[in-house]
Design a protein around this motif. Structure first.
Motif, PDB file in Angstrom:
ATOM      1  N   UNK A   1     -51.188  37.793  64.585  1.00  0.00           N
ATOM      2  CA  UNK A   1     -51.290  36.390  64.995  1.00  0.00           C
ATOM      3  C   UNK A   1     -51.701  35.534  63.801  1.00  0.00           C
ATOM      4  N   UNK A   2     -51.083  34.365  63.668  1.00  0.00           N
ATOM      5  CA  UNK A   2     -51.350  33.437  62.567  1.00  0.00           C
ATOM      6  C   UNK A   2     -51.850  32.124  63.165  1.00  0.00           C
ATOM      7  N   UNK A   3     -53.057  31.740  62.804  1.00  0.00           N
ATOM      8  CA  UNK A   3     -53.673  30.520  63.325  1.00  0.00           C
ATOM      9  C   UNK A   3     -54.074  29.643  62.149  1.00  0.00           C
ATOM     10  N   UNK A   4     -53.200  28.689  61.805  1.00  0.00           N
ATOM     11  CA  UNK A   4     -53.415  27.805  60.651  1.00  0.00           C
ATOM     12  C   UNK A   4     -53.692  28.607  59.376  1.00  0.00           C
ATOM     13  N   UNK A   5     -52.855  29.597  59.134  1.00  0.00           N
ATOM     14  CA  UNK A   5     -52.973  30.434  57.933  1.00  0.00           C
ATOM     15  C   UNK A   5     -52.381  29.671  56.746  1.00  0.00           C
ATOM     16  N   UNK A   6     -53.175  29.496  55.706  1.00  0.00           N
ATOM     17  CA  UNK A   6     -52.763  28.719  54.534  1.00  0.00           C
ATOM     18  C   UNK A   6     -52.224  29.648  53.439  1.00  0.00           C
ATOM     19  N   UNK A   7     -50.967  29.417  53.074  1.00  0.00           N
ATOM     20  CA  UNK A   7     -50.305  30.222  52.057  1.00  0.00           C
ATOM     21  C   UNK A   7     -49.794  29.277  50.966  1.00  0.00           C
ATOM     22  N   UNK A   8     -50.058  29.564  49.693  1.00  0.00           N
ATOM     23  CA  UNK A   8     -49.566  28.685  48.624  1.00  0.00           C
ATOM     24  C   UNK A   8     -48.039  28.585  48.635  1.00  0.00           C
ATOM     25  N   UNK A   9     -47.523  27.406  48.388  1.00  0.00           N
ATOM     26  CA  UNK A   9     -46.073  27.223  48.292  1.00  0.00           C
ATOM     27  C   UNK A   9     -45.472  28.094  47.187  1.00  0.00           C
ATOM     28  N   UNK A  10     -46.278  28.402  46.192  1.00  0.00           N
ATOM     29  CA  UNK A  10     -45.797  29.258  45.099  1.00  0.00           C
ATOM     30  C   UNK A  10     -45.489  30.673  45.567  1.00  0.00           C
ATOM     31  N   UNK A  11     -45.887  31.030  46.807  1.00  0.00           N
ATOM     32  CA  UNK A  11     -45.609  32.366  47.347  1.00  0.00           C
ATOM     33  C   UNK A  11     -44.245  32.452  48.022  1.00  0.00           C
ATOM     34  N   UNK A  12     -43.509  31.335  48.082  1.00  0.00           N
ATOM     35  CA  UNK A  12     -42.147  31.378  48.622  1.00  0.00           C
ATOM     36  C   UNK A  12     -41.254  32.089  47.609  1.00  0.00           C
ATOM     37  N   UNK A  13     -40.507  33.093  48.084  1.00  0.00           N
ATOM     38  CA  UNK A  13     -39.565  33.824  47.226  1.00  0.00           C
ATOM     39  C   UNK A  13     -38.182  33.210  47.408  1.00  0.00           C
ATOM     40  N   UNK A  14     -37.529  32.858  46.302  1.00  0.00           N
ATOM     41  CA  UNK A  14     -36.294  32.093  46.389  1.00  0.00           C
ATOM     42  C   UNK A  14     -36.623  30.648  46.706  1.00  0.00           C
ATOM     43  N   UNK A  15     -35.657  29.909  47.164  1.00  0.00           N
ATOM     44  CA  UNK A  15     -35.884  28.506  47.479  1.00  0.00           C
ATOM     45  C   UNK A  15     -36.391  28.323  48.897  1.00  0.00           C
ATOM     46  N   UNK A  16     -37.179  27.271  49.099  1.00  0.00           N
ATOM     47  CA  UNK A  16     -37.633  26.907  50.429  1.00  0.00           C
ATOM     48  C   UNK A  16     -36.416  26.690  51.333  1.00  0.00           C
ATOM     49  N   UNK A  17     -36.521  27.192  52.566  1.00  0.00           N
ATOM     50  CA  UNK A  17     -35.474  27.063  53.596  1.00  0.00           C
ATOM     51  C   UNK A  17     -34.236  27.911  53.327  1.00  0.00           C
ATOM     52  N   UNK A  18     -34.295  28.807  52.359  1.00  0.00           N
ATOM     53  CA  UNK A  18     -33.170  29.718  52.104  1.00  0.00           C
ATOM     54  C   UNK A  18     -33.561  31.169  52.357  1.00  0.00           C
TER      55      UNK A  18
ATOM     56  N   UNK B   1     -48.202  21.159  53.720  1.00  0.00           N
ATOM     57  CA  UNK B   1     -49.276  20.201  53.436  1.00  0.00           C
ATOM     58  C   UNK B   1     -49.620  20.322  51.959  1.00  0.00           C
ATOM     59  N   UNK B   2     -49.183  19.353  51.188  1.00  0.00           N
ATOM     60  CA  UNK B   2     -49.442  19.404  49.750  1.00  0.00           C
ATOM     61  C   UNK B   2     -48.748  20.592  49.128  1.00  0.00           C
ATOM     62  N   UNK B   3     -49.520  21.477  48.507  1.00  0.00           N
ATOM     63  CA  UNK B   3     -48.942  22.651  47.854  1.00  0.00           C
ATOM     64  C   UNK B   3     -49.159  23.918  48.683  1.00  0.00           C
ATOM     65  N   UNK B   4     -49.316  23.743  50.014  1.00  0.00           N
ATOM     66  CA  UNK B   4     -49.559  24.890  50.891  1.00  0.00           C
ATOM     67  C   UNK B   4     -48.635  24.877  52.105  1.00  0.00           C
ATOM     68  N   UNK B   5     -48.386  26.077  52.630  1.00  0.00           N
ATOM     69  CA  UNK B   5     -47.766  26.258  53.937  1.00  0.00           C
ATOM     70  C   UNK B   5     -48.865  26.551  54.949  1.00  0.00           C
ATOM     71  N   UNK B   6     -48.801  25.932  56.123  1.00  0.00           N
ATOM     72  CA  UNK B   6     -49.755  26.193  57.200  1.00  0.00           C
ATOM     73  C   UNK B   6     -48.978  26.920  58.297  1.00  0.00           C
ATOM     74  N   UNK B   7     -49.286  28.201  58.500  1.00  0.00           N
ATOM     75  CA  UNK B   7     -48.480  29.070  59.354  1.00  0.00           C
ATOM     76  C   UNK B   7     -49.150  29.259  60.708  1.00  0.00           C
ATOM     77  N   UNK B   8     -48.344  29.160  61.786  1.00  0.00           N
ATOM     78  CA  UNK B   8     -48.792  29.427  63.151  1.00  0.00           C
ATOM     79  C   UNK B   8     -47.702  30.200  63.889  1.00  0.00           C
ATOM     80  N   UNK B   9     -48.127  31.215  64.661  1.00  0.00           N
ATOM     81  CA  UNK B   9     -47.177  32.016  65.425  1.00  0.00           C
ATOM     82  C   UNK B   9     -47.629  33.457  65.480  1.00  0.00           C
ATOM     83  N   UNK B  10     -46.688  34.367  65.754  1.00  0.00           N
ATOM     84  CA  UNK B  10     -47.039  35.787  65.814  1.00  0.00           C
ATOM     85  C   UNK B  10     -45.834  36.642  65.450  1.00  0.00           C
TER      86      UNK B  10
END
Length: 384
Positions: A216-233, A146-155
Protein backbone atom coordinates in the motif's frame (compact mmCIF):
# COMPACT_ATOMS: atom_id res chain seq x y z
CA UNK A 1 22.72 -19.93 -36.26
CA UNK A 2 26.02 -21.64 -35.35
CA UNK A 3 25.70 -23.85 -32.26
CA UNK A 4 29.36 -24.84 -32.14
CA UNK A 5 31.53 -23.44 -29.34
CA UNK A 6 35.06 -22.20 -29.97
CA UNK A 7 38.15 -23.47 -28.18
CA UNK A 8 38.12 -20.25 -26.16
CA UNK A 9 34.50 -20.90 -25.17
CA UNK A 10 35.37 -24.39 -23.99
CA UNK A 11 38.33 -23.07 -21.99
CA UNK A 12 35.97 -20.57 -20.40
CA UNK A 13 33.58 -23.42 -19.58
CA UNK A 14 36.33 -25.33 -17.80
CA UNK A 15 37.22 -22.29 -15.69
CA UNK A 16 33.56 -21.84 -14.74
CA UNK A 17 33.19 -25.53 -13.86
CA UNK A 18 36.24 -25.54 -11.62
CA UNK A 19 35.14 -22.42 -9.72
CA UNK A 20 31.57 -23.63 -9.21
CA UNK A 21 32.66 -27.04 -7.97
CA UNK A 22 34.79 -25.32 -5.36
CA UNK A 23 32.29 -22.63 -4.35
CA UNK A 24 28.65 -23.73 -4.75
CA UNK A 25 27.10 -23.69 -1.23
CA UNK A 26 26.79 -27.09 0.38
CA UNK A 27 24.11 -26.05 2.87
CA UNK A 28 20.42 -26.09 1.84
CA UNK A 29 18.92 -22.77 0.79
CA UNK A 30 16.16 -21.47 3.12
CA UNK A 31 12.80 -21.04 1.36
CA UNK A 32 11.75 -17.75 2.92
CA UNK A 33 12.40 -14.96 5.42
CA UNK A 34 15.56 -13.13 6.50
CA UNK A 35 17.57 -16.37 6.33
CA UNK A 36 16.76 -16.68 2.63
CA UNK A 37 17.73 -13.04 2.05
CA UNK A 38 21.07 -13.54 3.80
CA UNK A 39 21.78 -16.74 1.86
CA UNK A 40 20.93 -15.30 -1.56
CA UNK A 41 22.79 -12.02 -1.11
CA UNK A 42 25.84 -13.79 0.37
CA UNK A 43 25.95 -16.16 -2.61
CA UNK A 44 25.61 -13.28 -5.06
CA UNK A 45 28.45 -11.50 -3.28
CA UNK A 46 30.59 -14.64 -3.49
CA UNK A 47 30.01 -14.83 -7.25
CA UNK A 48 30.90 -11.15 -7.62
CA UNK A 49 34.11 -11.48 -5.62
CA UNK A 50 35.04 -14.54 -7.66
CA UNK A 51 34.55 -12.64 -10.91
CA UNK A 52 31.51 -14.61 -12.04
CA UNK A 53 28.66 -12.15 -11.50
CA UNK A 54 27.43 -10.24 -14.54
CA UNK A 55 29.35 -12.25 -17.12
CA UNK A 56 27.67 -10.35 -19.97
CA UNK A 57 27.19 -7.03 -18.13
CA UNK A 58 29.11 -3.92 -19.26
CA UNK A 59 32.53 -3.66 -17.66
CA UNK A 60 31.92 -0.09 -16.47
CA UNK A 61 29.13 -1.34 -14.18
CA UNK A 62 31.04 -4.25 -12.66
CA UNK A 63 30.48 -6.98 -15.24
CA UNK A 64 32.94 -8.79 -17.49
CA UNK A 65 31.57 -7.50 -20.79
CA UNK A 66 31.52 -10.95 -22.39
CA UNK A 67 29.04 -12.28 -24.93
CA UNK A 68 25.62 -13.75 -24.21
CA UNK A 69 27.07 -17.10 -25.32
CA UNK A 70 29.56 -16.96 -22.44
CA UNK A 71 26.69 -16.16 -20.08
CA UNK A 72 24.87 -19.21 -21.42
CA UNK A 73 27.91 -21.39 -20.79
CA UNK A 74 28.05 -20.12 -17.22
CA UNK A 75 24.37 -21.03 -16.74
CA UNK A 76 24.91 -24.52 -18.16
CA UNK A 77 27.75 -25.21 -15.74
CA UNK A 78 25.78 -23.60 -12.90
CA UNK A 79 22.96 -26.10 -13.43
CA UNK A 80 25.35 -29.05 -13.62
CA UNK A 81 27.00 -27.96 -10.36
CA UNK A 82 23.64 -27.71 -8.57
CA UNK A 83 23.85 -23.95 -8.04
CA UNK A 84 21.10 -22.59 -5.75
CA UNK A 85 17.97 -20.81 -6.93
CA UNK A 86 18.85 -17.34 -5.53
CA UNK A 87 15.32 -16.13 -6.23
CA UNK A 88 15.66 -12.98 -4.12
CA UNK A 89 18.24 -11.65 -6.59
CA UNK A 90 16.13 -12.53 -9.63
CA UNK A 91 14.23 -9.25 -10.09
CA UNK A 92 17.29 -7.08 -9.59
CA UNK A 93 19.56 -9.07 -11.88
CA UNK A 94 17.06 -10.03 -14.58
CA UNK A 95 14.40 -7.28 -14.58
CA UNK A 96 15.62 -4.04 -13.08
CA UNK A 97 19.25 -4.13 -14.17
CA UNK A 98 18.68 -4.92 -17.88
CA UNK A 99 15.90 -2.31 -17.98
CA UNK A 100 18.12 0.34 -16.38
CA UNK A 101 21.00 -0.57 -18.72
CA UNK A 102 18.70 -0.12 -21.73
CA UNK A 103 16.67 2.93 -20.63
CA UNK A 104 18.21 4.47 -17.50
CA UNK A 105 20.26 7.61 -17.01
CA UNK A 106 23.98 7.39 -16.40
CA UNK A 107 23.38 8.41 -12.77
CA UNK A 108 20.85 5.58 -12.32
CA UNK A 109 23.21 3.06 -13.87
CA UNK A 110 26.21 4.16 -11.81
CA UNK A 111 24.27 4.08 -8.54
CA UNK A 112 22.10 0.98 -8.86
CA UNK A 113 23.89 -1.53 -11.10
CA UNK A 114 26.97 -2.16 -8.91
CA UNK A 115 24.76 -2.61 -5.83
CA UNK A 116 22.65 -5.22 -7.63
CA UNK A 117 25.67 -7.08 -8.96
CA UNK A 118 27.54 -7.12 -5.64
CA UNK A 119 24.57 -8.53 -3.71
CA UNK A 120 24.20 -5.39 -1.62
CA UNK A 121 20.47 -5.00 -2.34
CA UNK A 122 17.38 -6.96 -3.33
CA UNK A 123 14.60 -5.77 -5.64
CA UNK A 124 10.91 -6.59 -6.03
CA UNK A 125 8.37 -5.84 -8.77
CA UNK A 126 5.40 -3.49 -8.33
CA UNK A 127 3.37 -4.11 -11.49
CA UNK A 128 0.21 -6.14 -10.71
CA UNK A 129 -2.72 -4.66 -8.78
CA UNK A 130 -5.90 -6.18 -7.30
CA UNK A 131 -7.79 -5.26 -10.49
CA UNK A 132 -4.86 -5.04 -12.92
CA UNK A 133 -3.04 -8.32 -13.26
CA UNK A 134 -3.20 -9.81 -16.74
CA UNK A 135 -4.75 -6.53 -17.90
CA UNK A 136 -1.79 -4.55 -16.66
CA UNK A 137 -2.69 -1.41 -18.63
CA UNK A 138 -5.71 -0.88 -16.36
CA UNK A 139 -3.50 -0.12 -13.34
CA UNK A 140 -4.86 2.53 -10.98
CA UNK A 141 -1.93 3.36 -8.68
CA UNK A 142 -1.38 7.07 -9.30
CA UNK A 143 1.43 9.54 -8.89
CA UNK A 144 0.92 13.29 -9.00
CA UNK A 145 3.83 15.64 -9.53
CA UNK A 146 4.74 18.17 -6.86
CA UNK A 147 7.89 20.08 -7.67
CA UNK A 148 10.67 17.54 -8.14
CA UNK A 149 8.75 14.66 -6.53
CA UNK A 150 6.10 12.08 -7.36
CA UNK A 151 3.41 11.55 -4.70
CA UNK A 152 2.19 7.95 -5.03
CA UNK A 153 -1.13 6.52 -3.79
CA UNK A 154 -2.62 3.08 -4.46
CA UNK A 155 -1.70 -0.57 -3.98
CA UNK A 156 0.08 -3.47 -5.67
CA UNK A 157 -0.39 -7.20 -5.12
CA UNK A 158 1.47 -10.48 -5.71
CA UNK A 159 4.68 -8.57 -5.02
CA UNK A 160 7.21 -11.35 -4.51
CA UNK A 161 9.44 -10.88 -1.44
CA UNK A 162 8.50 -7.21 -0.98
CA UNK A 163 9.09 -7.62 2.76
CA UNK A 164 12.75 -8.47 2.05
CA UNK A 165 13.44 -5.99 -0.77
CA UNK A 166 15.35 -2.72 -0.71
CA UNK A 167 14.04 -1.34 -4.03
CA UNK A 168 11.07 -1.86 -6.30
CA UNK A 169 10.47 -1.44 -10.02
CA UNK A 170 7.13 0.38 -9.80
CA UNK A 171 4.56 1.22 -12.47
CA UNK A 172 2.37 4.25 -11.70
CA UNK A 173 -0.14 6.29 -13.67
CA UNK A 174 1.24 9.83 -14.01
CA UNK A 175 -1.33 11.15 -16.52
CA UNK A 176 -4.91 10.14 -15.72
CA UNK A 177 -6.28 11.76 -18.89
CA UNK A 178 -4.08 9.78 -21.27
CA UNK A 179 -5.23 6.56 -23.01
CA UNK A 180 -4.73 3.26 -21.12
CA UNK A 181 -1.28 2.49 -22.46
CA UNK A 182 -0.12 6.09 -22.17
CA UNK A 183 0.47 8.16 -19.07
CA UNK A 184 2.26 5.37 -17.18
CA UNK A 185 5.76 5.77 -15.73
CA UNK A 186 8.40 3.19 -14.67
CA UNK A 187 9.86 4.34 -11.34
CA UNK A 188 12.57 3.20 -8.93
CA UNK A 189 11.00 3.07 -5.46
CA UNK A 190 13.01 2.83 -2.24
CA UNK A 191 11.03 0.33 -0.11
CA UNK A 192 12.01 2.15 3.08
CA UNK A 193 10.21 5.33 2.00
CA UNK A 194 7.62 6.57 4.54
CA UNK A 195 4.04 5.77 3.56
CA UNK A 196 4.67 2.20 2.34
CA UNK A 197 2.77 -0.54 4.20
CA UNK A 198 3.28 -4.26 3.53
CA UNK A 199 0.75 -7.06 4.04
CA UNK A 200 2.48 -10.45 3.58
CA UNK A 201 0.45 -13.31 2.06
CA UNK A 202 0.88 -16.94 3.16
CA UNK A 203 1.32 -19.53 0.40
CA UNK A 204 0.63 -23.26 0.31
CA UNK A 205 4.22 -24.51 0.27
CA UNK A 206 4.55 -24.61 4.06
CA UNK A 207 3.30 -23.27 7.40
CA UNK A 208 4.07 -19.57 7.76
CA UNK A 209 5.90 -19.36 4.43
CA UNK A 210 5.27 -15.94 2.95
CA UNK A 211 6.34 -15.17 -0.59
CA UNK A 212 3.90 -12.51 -1.81
CA UNK A 213 2.83 -9.18 -0.37
CA UNK A 214 0.17 -6.60 -0.98
CA UNK A 215 1.86 -3.21 -0.91
CA UNK A 216 0.00 0.00 0.00
CA UNK A 217 1.23 3.50 -0.91
CA UNK A 218 -0.06 6.46 1.10
CA UNK A 219 1.42 9.75 -0.15
CA UNK A 220 4.76 8.05 -0.84
CA UNK A 221 7.27 10.65 -2.07
CA UNK A 222 9.64 9.50 -4.81
CA UNK A 223 12.15 11.83 -6.53
CA UNK A 224 11.34 12.57 -10.18
CA UNK A 225 14.94 11.60 -10.91
CA UNK A 226 13.91 7.99 -10.14
CA UNK A 227 11.79 7.80 -13.31
CA UNK A 228 13.47 5.42 -15.78
CA UNK A 229 13.07 6.61 -19.36
CA UNK A 230 10.76 9.52 -20.00
CA UNK A 231 7.79 10.46 -17.85
CA UNK A 232 4.55 8.89 -19.16
CA UNK A 233 6.44 6.41 -21.37
CA UNK A 234 6.52 3.62 -18.79
CA UNK A 235 4.45 1.18 -20.83
CA UNK A 236 7.25 0.90 -23.40
CA UNK A 237 9.79 0.49 -20.58
CA UNK A 238 7.61 -2.14 -18.89
CA UNK A 239 7.40 -4.14 -22.13
CA UNK A 240 11.20 -4.23 -22.14
CA UNK A 241 11.16 -5.49 -18.55
CA UNK A 242 8.60 -8.20 -19.35
CA UNK A 243 10.55 -9.14 -22.46
CA UNK A 244 13.60 -9.82 -20.31
CA UNK A 245 11.47 -11.70 -17.73
CA UNK A 246 9.85 -13.97 -20.32
CA UNK A 247 13.00 -14.47 -22.38
CA UNK A 248 16.62 -14.23 -21.24
CA UNK A 249 15.81 -14.10 -17.51
CA UNK A 250 14.62 -17.71 -17.48
CA UNK A 251 17.60 -19.23 -19.30
CA UNK A 252 19.28 -20.46 -16.13
CA UNK A 253 16.01 -22.04 -14.99
CA UNK A 254 15.51 -23.74 -18.37
CA UNK A 255 18.94 -25.32 -18.21
CA UNK A 256 18.37 -26.38 -14.60
CA UNK A 257 15.13 -28.15 -15.53
CA UNK A 258 16.93 -30.28 -18.13
CA UNK A 259 18.98 -31.65 -15.25
CA UNK A 260 15.82 -32.14 -13.17
CA UNK A 261 14.45 -34.42 -15.91
CA UNK A 262 17.67 -36.46 -15.92
CA UNK A 263 17.46 -36.83 -12.12
CA UNK A 264 13.87 -38.04 -12.47
CA UNK A 265 14.91 -40.65 -15.04
CA UNK A 266 17.49 -42.02 -12.60
CA UNK A 267 14.95 -41.93 -9.76
CA UNK A 268 12.34 -43.77 -11.82
CA UNK A 269 14.83 -46.50 -12.74
CA UNK A 270 15.87 -46.95 -9.11
CA UNK A 271 12.26 -47.22 -7.92
CA UNK A 272 11.02 -49.33 -10.83
CA UNK A 273 12.59 -52.62 -9.78
CA UNK A 274 13.21 -55.04 -12.62
CA UNK A 275 10.69 -53.46 -15.01
CA UNK A 276 12.46 -51.69 -17.91
CA UNK A 277 11.65 -47.98 -17.76
CA UNK A 278 10.96 -47.69 -21.49
CA UNK A 279 7.91 -49.98 -21.30
CA UNK A 280 6.22 -48.08 -18.47
CA UNK A 281 3.79 -45.16 -18.62
CA UNK A 282 6.19 -43.08 -16.47
CA UNK A 283 9.01 -43.91 -18.87
CA UNK A 284 6.95 -42.69 -21.83
CA UNK A 285 6.19 -39.42 -20.06
CA UNK A 286 9.83 -38.92 -19.12
CA UNK A 287 10.91 -39.52 -22.74
CA UNK A 288 8.45 -36.85 -23.87
CA UNK A 289 9.72 -34.43 -21.22
CA UNK A 290 13.31 -35.03 -22.30
CA UNK A 291 12.35 -34.29 -25.92
CA UNK A 292 10.48 -31.15 -24.88
CA UNK A 293 13.50 -29.95 -22.90
CA UNK A 294 15.61 -30.47 -26.04
CA UNK A 295 13.18 -28.17 -27.87
CA UNK A 296 13.49 -25.62 -25.06
CA UNK A 297 17.27 -25.83 -25.34
CA UNK A 298 17.08 -25.10 -29.08
CA UNK A 299 14.79 -22.14 -28.45
CA UNK A 300 17.13 -20.92 -25.69
CA UNK A 301 20.11 -21.00 -28.06
CA UNK A 302 18.10 -19.05 -30.64
CA UNK A 303 17.25 -16.32 -28.09
CA UNK A 304 20.84 -16.12 -26.86
CA UNK A 305 22.29 -15.97 -30.37
CA UNK A 306 20.17 -12.87 -31.07
CA UNK A 307 20.28 -11.15 -27.69
CA UNK A 308 23.52 -9.22 -28.24
CA UNK A 309 21.92 -7.40 -31.18
CA UNK A 310 18.18 -7.45 -30.44
CA UNK A 311 16.64 -7.07 -26.93
CA UNK A 312 13.92 -9.66 -26.18
CA UNK A 313 10.52 -8.71 -27.61
CA UNK A 314 7.17 -10.37 -28.17
CA UNK A 315 8.90 -13.57 -29.33
CA UNK A 316 9.92 -14.17 -25.72
CA UNK A 317 6.30 -15.16 -25.03
CA UNK A 318 6.91 -18.26 -27.16
CA UNK A 319 9.48 -19.38 -24.64
CA UNK A 320 7.38 -18.42 -21.64
CA UNK A 321 4.23 -20.16 -22.89
CA UNK A 322 6.10 -23.38 -23.66
CA UNK A 323 8.37 -23.54 -20.63
CA UNK A 324 5.90 -22.60 -17.88
CA UNK A 325 3.58 -25.50 -18.70
CA UNK A 326 6.53 -27.83 -19.13
CA UNK A 327 7.77 -27.01 -15.63
CA UNK A 328 4.40 -28.04 -14.21
CA UNK A 329 4.40 -31.34 -16.12
CA UNK A 330 7.91 -32.13 -14.91
CA UNK A 331 6.96 -31.49 -11.28
CA UNK A 332 3.78 -33.58 -11.65
CA UNK A 333 5.83 -36.55 -12.89
CA UNK A 334 8.13 -36.19 -9.87
CA UNK A 335 5.16 -36.66 -7.54
CA UNK A 336 3.90 -39.64 -9.55
CA UNK A 337 7.31 -41.29 -9.27
CA UNK A 338 7.58 -40.68 -5.52
CA UNK A 339 3.95 -41.50 -4.75
CA UNK A 340 1.33 -39.76 -2.65
CA UNK A 341 3.16 -40.52 0.61
CA UNK A 342 5.94 -38.15 -0.46
CA UNK A 343 3.79 -35.17 0.54
CA UNK A 344 4.34 -36.13 4.19
CA UNK A 345 7.95 -37.36 3.99
CA UNK A 346 10.70 -34.96 5.05
CA UNK A 347 13.22 -36.72 2.81
CA UNK A 348 11.25 -35.58 -0.25
CA UNK A 349 10.71 -31.98 0.90
CA UNK A 350 12.77 -30.54 -1.98
CA UNK A 351 10.53 -32.22 -4.58
CA UNK A 352 7.27 -31.43 -2.79
CA UNK A 353 8.14 -27.76 -2.31
CA UNK A 354 9.04 -27.38 -6.00
CA UNK A 355 5.83 -29.17 -7.05
CA UNK A 356 3.63 -26.86 -4.98
CA UNK A 357 5.42 -23.76 -6.22
CA UNK A 358 5.02 -24.89 -9.85
CA UNK A 359 1.29 -24.09 -9.79
CA UNK A 360 2.15 -20.40 -10.09
CA UNK A 361 4.34 -20.84 -13.18
CA UNK A 362 1.53 -20.35 -15.69
CA UNK A 363 0.42 -17.18 -13.89
CA UNK A 364 3.70 -15.35 -13.20
CA UNK A 365 5.07 -12.96 -15.88
CA UNK A 366 1.64 -12.96 -17.55
CA UNK A 367 -0.80 -15.87 -17.58
CA UNK A 368 -0.60 -18.65 -20.15
CA UNK A 369 -3.67 -17.15 -21.85
CA UNK A 370 -2.03 -13.72 -22.10
CA UNK A 371 1.13 -15.29 -23.55
CA UNK A 372 -0.94 -16.99 -26.26
CA UNK A 373 -2.68 -13.70 -27.07
CA UNK A 374 0.71 -12.00 -27.46
CA UNK A 375 1.96 -14.78 -29.72
CA UNK A 376 -1.17 -14.68 -31.85
CA UNK A 377 -1.43 -10.92 -32.21
CA UNK A 378 2.16 -9.67 -32.12
CA UNK A 379 4.15 -12.62 -33.48
CA UNK A 380 1.70 -14.25 -35.93
CA UNK A 381 -0.21 -11.08 -36.81
CA UNK A 382 -3.64 -12.58 -36.10
CA UNK A 383 -6.63 -10.32 -35.37
CA UNK A 384 -7.46 -9.54 -31.74
Amino acid sequence: MNLDFSEEDEAFRQDVRAWLVANVPKTPRPHSGPAMRAFDLDWQRTQYEGGWAGVSWPVQYGGRGLSAIRQLLFYEEYAKAGGPDSALCFVGLNHAAPTIILHGTEEQKTYHLPKILKGDVAWCQGFSEPNAGSDLASLKTRARIEGDQLIVNGSKIWTSNAMLADYQELLVRTDSDAPRHKGISWVICDMKTPGITLRPINIMTGPGEQHFCQVFYDDVRIPLSNVVGNLNEGWKIAMSTLGFERGTASIKEQIRYAHVVERLIIMARERGGNVPLHVTEIGSRLATLRAEMAAVRAMTYTIVSRSDEVPPGSESSLMRAMFSGLQQRIRKVSMDILGADSLEMEAHEEWVHAYLRSFSNTIAAGTAQIQRNIIGERVLGLPR
